[in-house]
Write an enzyme that holds these catalytic residues in place. Structure first.
Site, PDB file in Angstrom:
ATOM      1  N   ASN A 191      26.924  42.294  38.927  1.00 45.65           N
ATOM      2  CA  ASN A 191      27.586  41.766  37.728  1.00 45.65           C
ATOM      3  C   ASN A 191      28.146  40.355  37.920  1.00 45.65           C
ATOM      4  O   ASN A 191      28.248  39.590  36.967  1.00 45.65           O
ATOM      5  CB  ASN A 191      28.668  42.727  37.223  1.00 45.65           C
ATOM      6  CG  ASN A 191      29.733  43.021  38.247  1.00 45.65           C
ATOM      7  OD1 ASN A 191      29.539  42.810  39.447  1.00 45.65           O
ATOM      8  ND2 ASN A 191      30.865  43.522  37.804  1.00 45.65           N
ATOM      9  N   SER A 271      31.052  50.470  42.999  1.00 47.14           N
ATOM     10  CA  SER A 271      31.669  51.677  42.451  1.00 47.14           C
ATOM     11  C   SER A 271      32.500  52.408  43.489  1.00 47.14           C
ATOM     12  O   SER A 271      32.259  52.302  44.700  1.00 47.14           O
ATOM     13  CB  SER A 271      30.583  52.617  41.915  1.00 47.14           C
ATOM     14  OG  SER A 271      29.858  53.194  42.991  1.00 47.14           O
ATOM     15  N   GLY A 275      31.695  53.306  47.421  1.00 48.08           N
ATOM     16  CA  GLY A 275      32.715  52.888  48.375  1.00 48.08           C
ATOM     17  C   GLY A 275      33.137  54.016  49.294  1.00 48.08           C
ATOM     18  O   GLY A 275      33.351  53.811  50.496  1.00 48.08           O
ATOM     19  N   GLU A 292      36.546  46.634  47.236  1.00 51.37           N
ATOM     20  CA  GLU A 292      36.980  46.341  45.871  1.00 51.37           C
ATOM     21  C   GLU A 292      36.140  47.222  44.965  1.00 51.37           C
ATOM     22  O   GLU A 292      34.962  46.946  44.720  1.00 51.37           O
ATOM     23  CB  GLU A 292      36.785  44.844  45.566  1.00 51.37           C
ATOM     24  CG  GLU A 292      37.510  44.378  44.315  1.00 51.37           C
ATOM     25  CD  GLU A 292      36.640  44.464  43.078  1.00 51.37           C
ATOM     26  OE1 GLU A 292      36.833  45.456  42.325  1.00 51.37           O
ATOM     27  OE2 GLU A 292      35.801  43.599  42.861  1.00 51.37           O
ATOM     28  N   CYS A 326      34.460  44.865  36.416  1.00 53.06           N
ATOM     29  CA  CYS A 326      35.349  45.888  36.970  1.00 53.06           C
ATOM     30  C   CYS A 326      36.775  45.771  36.430  1.00 53.06           C
ATOM     31  O   CYS A 326      37.517  46.750  36.418  1.00 53.06           O
ATOM     32  CB  CYS A 326      35.349  45.835  38.492  1.00 53.06           C
ATOM     33  SG  CYS A 326      35.827  44.236  39.165  1.00 53.06           S
ATOM     34  N   GLU A 502      41.209  40.090  48.065  1.00 57.52           N
ATOM     35  CA  GLU A 502      40.291  38.959  48.146  1.00 57.52           C
ATOM     36  C   GLU A 502      40.913  37.767  47.434  1.00 57.52           C
ATOM     37  O   GLU A 502      41.699  37.919  46.497  1.00 57.52           O
ATOM     38  CB  GLU A 502      38.941  39.311  47.520  1.00 57.52           C
ATOM     39  CG  GLU A 502      38.203  40.389  48.290  1.00 57.52           C
ATOM     40  CD  GLU A 502      36.828  40.691  47.745  1.00 57.52           C
ATOM     41  OE1 GLU A 502      35.956  41.086  48.534  1.00 57.52           O
ATOM     42  OE2 GLU A 502      36.620  40.528  46.515  1.00 57.52           O
TER      43      GLU A 502
END
Length: 524
Positions: A191, A271, A275, A292, A326, A502
């Site tokens: 994305n 997702s 993760g 993340e 997200c 991040e």
């Protein structure tokens, strides 16, 4: 007698002739060929490993599709586990020297990369639009956003500092050193194929780590373009590697990155379900993890809010990248007193502002979804809600006349808990509006989810602003603002939305170890 090496002269003349033709071609392209075509000079059809452009060891390739019409843009190598091990070995070898470079050297290298990204921003935006489908304006915004992380970490590299501690006894000196962890594996999503790489790689390289990047199988071309620019910037071989993999090899390559002991930190955006798989796979080597993961962002509009501001912010927060973000507003909660006004104005803005189509055309604001599985998921959620009594104010169906993956911007109300869409991350252009009557009630609903990435609320009540900001169970809060991401901010979530941060000055922490050094028995 003078000896003349005519073979050498012929080779030199041929080389000069090729260089001249290349320069003339580049000059011609820059003046006579449309920019949409010129951008394709950054398209690469090989993976980048140890400073070389290579194919898969088994010669396998896979196609990259344009989501607008499902035409094939390019083919790239389908790298396998053996290829992954080659990249990891190269990065581990390069780490031996790169970890010893000065902060100034790393800063200069990142700055050169950043300057090239800025120079080629339009080229990168057009490649991104081609493989992701988002509009050119959105791609340009992502490139600018992604570039900012490399600029930020180029500056942050020189601010990685240790500490001198106060010793408990007089003949000791205590130091804390901050040193690079080692090889970093970076697994990035489709994305934001540019920004998710630069946000991770910028921090890793600033710290002195080397990188093995695995971009999404849907959008590897942007990653390869970034590797091309890194090569032009003078990155030494093995410092930055990019592996392209299809769905067929993706899981096995991901497992190798998790279980290979030479990888010391893994950073993943995607997702929550994936993760958790990576989390388990990394356990055998006790890797550092930065995750993340998914979100389910509440978007709360209190009765004291500026409704026009809340609607304007909702457009960007919900429909950016066709809702495939997200941190997209996922669950709208609007206080009963202003519910009808908000819905009416929101529908009007959707009808007025959104123009869907081929994102490469300048007048288009929004493109398609990324792939059929995404379209099917969004369509299924809306169908289930409508069948169970949800009211459709606009949209509510695919738009096949535009292309195979377009879905109409949709607004639903009368949502009930038995609907699948009630508490699920939609990841599509569908706004679900719920009504609430008290602050206590809406906070309970907003926090009633296992994830907590971002949350938004709108209010003019200063006491309420401080209360709600503290009580929302998320890692990031937007107060009277729908777009909150920037290089200066710490990006990340709580609960099942991930680990670590991040961006910001904290972004390098994921790639650094703290080493304690005690000097004893000193004589003063």
């Amino acid at each position: 007698m003078l000896f003349v090496d005519y073979t050498f002269i012929r080779i030199r003349l041929a080389t000069c002739e090729r260089m001249l033709r290349t320069k003339l071609l580049q000059r011609y392209l820059s003046h006579h060929v449309p920019l949409s075509c010129r951008a394709m000079h950054l398209l690469r059809d090989n993976a980048y490993v140890n400073g070389s452009w290579i194919g898969a060891s088994d010669k396998q390739i896979f196609p990259i599709y344009n989501p607008v019409d499902n035409t094939i843009i390019a083919h790239v190598p389908d790298m396998n586990v053996a290829d992954t091990q080659l990249a990891v070995d190269a990065a581990a070898k390069a780490f031996e020297s790169f970890s010893k470079t000065t902060a100034k050297e790393r800063s200069d290298l990142l700055r050169k990369w950043y300057n090239l990204m800025v120079e080629h921003s339009e080229d990168l935006a057009r490649i991104l639009t081609k493989e992701n489908g988002k509009s050119l304006d959105e791609s340009r915004a992502e490139i600018k956003y992604g570039n900012s992380f490399v600029e930020w970490f180029a500056e942050e590299a020189r601010r990685i500092e240790g500490e001198v501690l106060q010793a408990p006894v007089p003949n000791r000196e205590l130091l804390l050193l901050r040193q690079p962890v080692g090889v970093a594996a970076l697994i990035t999503p489709w994305n934001f194929p540019h920004a998710m790489i630069t946000r991770k790689a910028g921090a890793a390289l600033a710290a002195g780590c080397t990188c093995v990047i695995k971009p999404s199988e849907d959008t590897p071309l942007t990653a390869l373009a970034l590797a091309d620019l890194a090569e032009q910037a003078g990155f030494p071989e093995g410092i930055l590697n990019v592996l392209t993999t299809s769905v067929t090899n993706s899981a096995a390559v991901g497992r190798e990155l998790c279980e290979n002991p030479k990888i010391r930190v893994l950073s993943f955006t995607g997702s929550t379900a994936v993760g958790k798989i990576l989390y388990r796979q990394c356990a055998s080597t006790m890797k550092r993890l930065a995750l993340e993961l998914g979100g389910n962002a509440p978007y709360i509009v209190f009765k004291s809010a500026d409704v026009d501001l809340a609607v304007n912010s909702a457009m960007a927060s919900k429909f950016r990248n066709a809702g495939q973000t997200c941190v997209s507003a996922n669950r709208f909660f609007v206080e009963a007193d202003i519910f009808d006004e908000f819905v009416k104005k929101f529908v009007a803005r959707i009808d007025k502002d959104i123009k869907m189509g081929d994102g490469s055309k300048e007048d288009i604001t929004h493109g398609p979804l990324i792939k059929k599985s995404q379209l099917d998921m969004v369509s299924g959620l809306v169908k289930d809600a409508v069948q169970k009594g949800a009211k459709v104010h606009c949209g509510g169906s695919p738009l096949p006349d535009l292309g195979p993956l377009f879905y109409a911007p949709t607004l639903l109300t009368d949502i009930t808990k038995d609907m699948e869409i009630y508490n699920k991350e939609i990841f599509g252009p569908v706004a679900v509006i719920n009504k609430f009557r008290s602050e206590e009630d809406v906070l309970r609903q907003a926090n009633d989810t296992p994830v907590g990435l971002a949350g938004y609320f709108f209010s003019q009540d200063i006491s309420q602003i401080f209360r709600v900001a503290r009580k929302l169970e998320v890692g990031m809060v937007g107060v009277n603002e729908g777009l909150i991401s920037c290089a200066e901010a710490a990006f990340g979530g709580v609960k099942e939305s991930g680990l670590g941060r991040e961006g910001s000055k904290h972004g390098v922490d994921e790639f650094l170890d703290i080493k304690y050094v005690c000097f004893g028995n000193l004589k003063y």
